[in-house]
Design a protein around this motif. Structure first.
Motif, PDB file in Angstrom:
ATOM      1  N   TYR A 183     -16.793  43.493 -34.062  1.00 16.59           N
ATOM      2  CA  TYR A 183     -17.238  42.367 -34.868  1.00 16.59           C
ATOM      3  C   TYR A 183     -18.170  41.460 -34.074  1.00 16.59           C
ATOM      4  O   TYR A 183     -18.090  41.389 -32.850  1.00 16.59           O
ATOM      5  CB  TYR A 183     -16.039  41.493 -35.291  1.00 16.59           C
ATOM      6  CG  TYR A 183     -14.882  42.223 -35.904  1.00 16.59           C
ATOM      7  CD1 TYR A 183     -13.898  42.800 -35.122  1.00 16.59           C
ATOM      8  CD2 TYR A 183     -14.749  42.302 -37.292  1.00 16.59           C
ATOM      9  CE1 TYR A 183     -12.816  43.455 -35.694  1.00 16.59           C
ATOM     10  CE2 TYR A 183     -13.667  42.943 -37.871  1.00 16.59           C
ATOM     11  CZ  TYR A 183     -12.704  43.519 -37.058  1.00 16.59           C
ATOM     12  OH  TYR A 183     -11.633  44.154 -37.634  1.00 16.59           O
TER      13      TYR A 183
ATOM     14  N   LEU B  34     -10.041  48.684 -39.073  1.00 14.40           N
ATOM     15  CA  LEU B  34      -9.811  47.923 -40.289  1.00 14.40           C
ATOM     16  C   LEU B  34      -8.333  47.624 -40.515  1.00 14.40           C
ATOM     17  O   LEU B  34      -7.783  47.846 -41.573  1.00 14.40           O
ATOM     18  CB  LEU B  34     -10.363  48.693 -41.496  1.00 14.40           C
ATOM     19  CG  LEU B  34     -11.868  48.979 -41.444  1.00 14.40           C
ATOM     20  CD1 LEU B  34     -12.274  49.816 -42.627  1.00 14.40           C
ATOM     21  CD2 LEU B  34     -12.651  47.695 -41.397  1.00 14.40           C
ATOM     22  N   SER B  35      -7.702  47.135 -39.468  1.00 16.48           N
ATOM     23  CA  SER B  35      -6.273  46.871 -39.589  1.00 16.48           C
ATOM     24  C   SER B  35      -6.007  45.396 -39.375  1.00 16.48           C
ATOM     25  O   SER B  35      -6.905  44.622 -39.074  1.00 16.48           O
ATOM     26  CB  SER B  35      -5.504  47.686 -38.557  1.00 16.48           C
ATOM     27  OG  SER B  35      -5.754  47.145 -37.267  1.00 16.48           O
ATOM     28  N   THR B  36      -4.754  45.032 -39.501  1.00 18.18           N
ATOM     29  CA  THR B  36      -4.374  43.650 -39.234  1.00 18.18           C
ATOM     30  C   THR B  36      -4.038  43.447 -37.768  1.00 18.18           C
ATOM     31  O   THR B  36      -3.535  42.417 -37.375  1.00 18.18           O
ATOM     32  CB  THR B  36      -3.145  43.270 -40.076  1.00 18.18           C
ATOM     33  OG1 THR B  36      -2.073  44.161 -39.745  1.00 18.18           O
ATOM     34  CG2 THR B  36      -3.443  43.354 -41.548  1.00 18.18           C
ATOM     35  N   ASP B  37      -4.300  44.475 -36.963  1.00 18.66           N
ATOM     36  CA  ASP B  37      -3.962  44.384 -35.542  1.00 18.66           C
ATOM     37  C   ASP B  37      -4.747  43.284 -34.836  1.00 18.66           C
ATOM     38  O   ASP B  37      -5.760  42.799 -35.334  1.00 18.66           O
ATOM     39  CB  ASP B  37      -4.251  45.714 -34.851  1.00 18.66           C
ATOM     40  CG  ASP B  37      -3.023  46.608 -34.857  1.00 18.66           C
ATOM     41  OD1 ASP B  37      -3.117  47.747 -34.385  1.00 18.66           O
ATOM     42  OD2 ASP B  37      -1.974  46.160 -35.331  1.00 18.66           O
TER      43      ASP B  37
ATOM     44  N   TYR C  26      -1.231  39.585 -44.273  1.00 15.05           N
ATOM     45  CA  TYR C  26      -0.463  39.164 -43.117  1.00 15.05           C
ATOM     46  C   TYR C  26      -0.973  37.800 -42.655  1.00 15.05           C
ATOM     47  O   TYR C  26      -2.063  37.380 -43.017  1.00 15.05           O
ATOM     48  CB  TYR C  26      -0.622  40.172 -41.966  1.00 15.05           C
ATOM     49  CG  TYR C  26       0.198  41.420 -42.132  1.00 15.05           C
ATOM     50  CD1 TYR C  26      -0.170  42.402 -43.046  1.00 15.05           C
ATOM     51  CD2 TYR C  26       1.353  41.614 -41.381  1.00 15.05           C
ATOM     52  CE1 TYR C  26       0.596  43.552 -43.213  1.00 15.05           C
ATOM     53  CE2 TYR C  26       2.122  42.762 -41.527  1.00 15.05           C
ATOM     54  CZ  TYR C  26       1.727  43.708 -42.447  1.00 15.05           C
ATOM     55  OH  TYR C  26       2.482  44.836 -42.605  1.00 15.05           O
TER      56      TYR C  26
ATOM     57  N   GLY D 178      -4.941  37.702 -44.124  1.00 19.49           N
ATOM     58  CA  GLY D 178      -5.714  38.820 -44.632  1.00 19.49           C
ATOM     59  C   GLY D 178      -4.933  40.117 -44.537  1.00 19.49           C
ATOM     60  O   GLY D 178      -3.924  40.198 -43.839  1.00 19.49           O
ATOM     61  N   ASP D 179      -5.468  41.144 -45.224  1.00 20.55           N
ATOM     62  CA  ASP D 179      -4.763  42.429 -45.258  1.00 20.55           C
ATOM     63  C   ASP D 179      -5.389  43.454 -44.334  1.00 20.55           C
ATOM     64  O   ASP D 179      -4.947  44.591 -44.286  1.00 20.55           O
ATOM     65  CB  ASP D 179      -4.701  42.982 -46.681  1.00 20.55           C
ATOM     66  CG  ASP D 179      -6.085  43.308 -47.244  1.00 20.55           C
ATOM     67  OD1 ASP D 179      -6.162  43.651 -48.430  1.00 20.55           O
ATOM     68  OD2 ASP D 179      -7.091  43.186 -46.503  1.00 20.55           O
ATOM     69  N   GLY D 180      -6.420  43.046 -43.602  1.00 18.28           N
ATOM     70  CA  GLY D 180      -7.040  43.971 -42.677  1.00 18.28           C
ATOM     71  C   GLY D 180      -7.750  45.123 -43.345  1.00 18.28           C
ATOM     72  O   GLY D 180      -8.091  46.113 -42.698  1.00 18.28           O
ATOM     73  N   GLY D 181      -8.000  45.020 -44.639  1.00 14.92           N
ATOM     74  CA  GLY D 181      -8.606  46.123 -45.363  1.00 14.92           C
ATOM     75  C   GLY D 181     -10.102  46.228 -45.194  1.00 14.92           C
ATOM     76  O   GLY D 181     -10.744  47.076 -45.814  1.00 14.92           O
TER      77      GLY D 181
END
Lengths: 113, 112
Positions: A33, A97-100, B32, B91-94
């Protein structure tokens, strides 16, 4: 070892010039990003890339062109710099593309005179 | 669009527990809640993430009520080095930009 690195750390240039900021991550992440943090400390997403493909482009002027030669690098090229481009630019990376957790670089402070 | 609202600034003293609340009334089912910390001249650093109830790690705790419309970051026994800006993200990380909107954060100032 630095997880996410950016060069240069400081960049001072004149209006109208073209400049690039480089970002590299050694975490094996798929997604990278670019963020812009202005003088009011508001941190805004500019672009995201997943496996070298552009995913997010948040209404950034087309003077800004990200380039991802491979998934470990995401560079930001800025054409015809304007005074309003002065800010700190942060690169970050995460798993696809995760919430990590996002891992951020140290930032590049760009000053346009 | 899950928008977050946080206090602009907070003050506390060394050794105290600090609680920073974030409102996210429009949080979606898949979203989340993630908190980051940013020191001057550095990039944000992940603190904690949760979906519901309570999450605790070595740095902080995150409390999320059943309706998930708010969350509270709890920092136990703060020190001067905890002075920083704290951001709440939802956000959902999508892949969308919603979960990447940091907002203005809460500037926490710890005094001796």
């Amino acid at each position: 070892d630095t997880a996410v690195s950016q060069t240069p750390k400081y960049l001072v240039t004149q209006m109208g010039n073209d400049k690039s900021i480089k970002c590299e991550q050694n975490l094996g992440h798929d997604t990278m990003y670019w963020y812009k943090q202005d003088s009011k400390k508001f941190l805004k997403i500019m672009f995201s890339y997943n496996n070298k493909e552009l995913i997010i482009n948040e209404t950034v002027p087309n003077r800004f062109s990200p380039k991802s030669p491979d998934k470990a690098h995401l560079n930001l090229h800025i054409n015809s710099l304007e005074l309003g481009d002065s800010a700190v630019y942060f690169c970050a990376s995460t798993w696809a593309l995760s919430t990590d957790t996002q891992y951020f670089g140290p930032g590049t402070r760009l000053t346009v005179l | 669009l899950a928008k977050t609202t946080q206090p602009i600034s907070m003050d506390s003293y060394e050794g105290q527990e600090v609680n920073i609340t974030c409102s996210h009334n429009n949080i979606a089912t898949n979203d989340y809640i993630t908190w980051y910390q940013q020191f001057p001249s550095q990039g944000p650093r992940f603190i904690i993430q949760g979906y519901k109830t309570k999450v605790t790690n070595e740095v902080a705790s995150l409390f999320i009520p059943a309706d998930r419309k708010s969350s509270t970051l709890s920092l136990p026994r703060v020190s001067l080095s905890d002075t920083a800006v704290y951001y709440c993200l939802v956000g959902d990380g999508g892949g969308g930009a919603d979960g990447l909107t940091f907002g203005k954060g809460t500037h926490l100032i710890i005094q001796p």
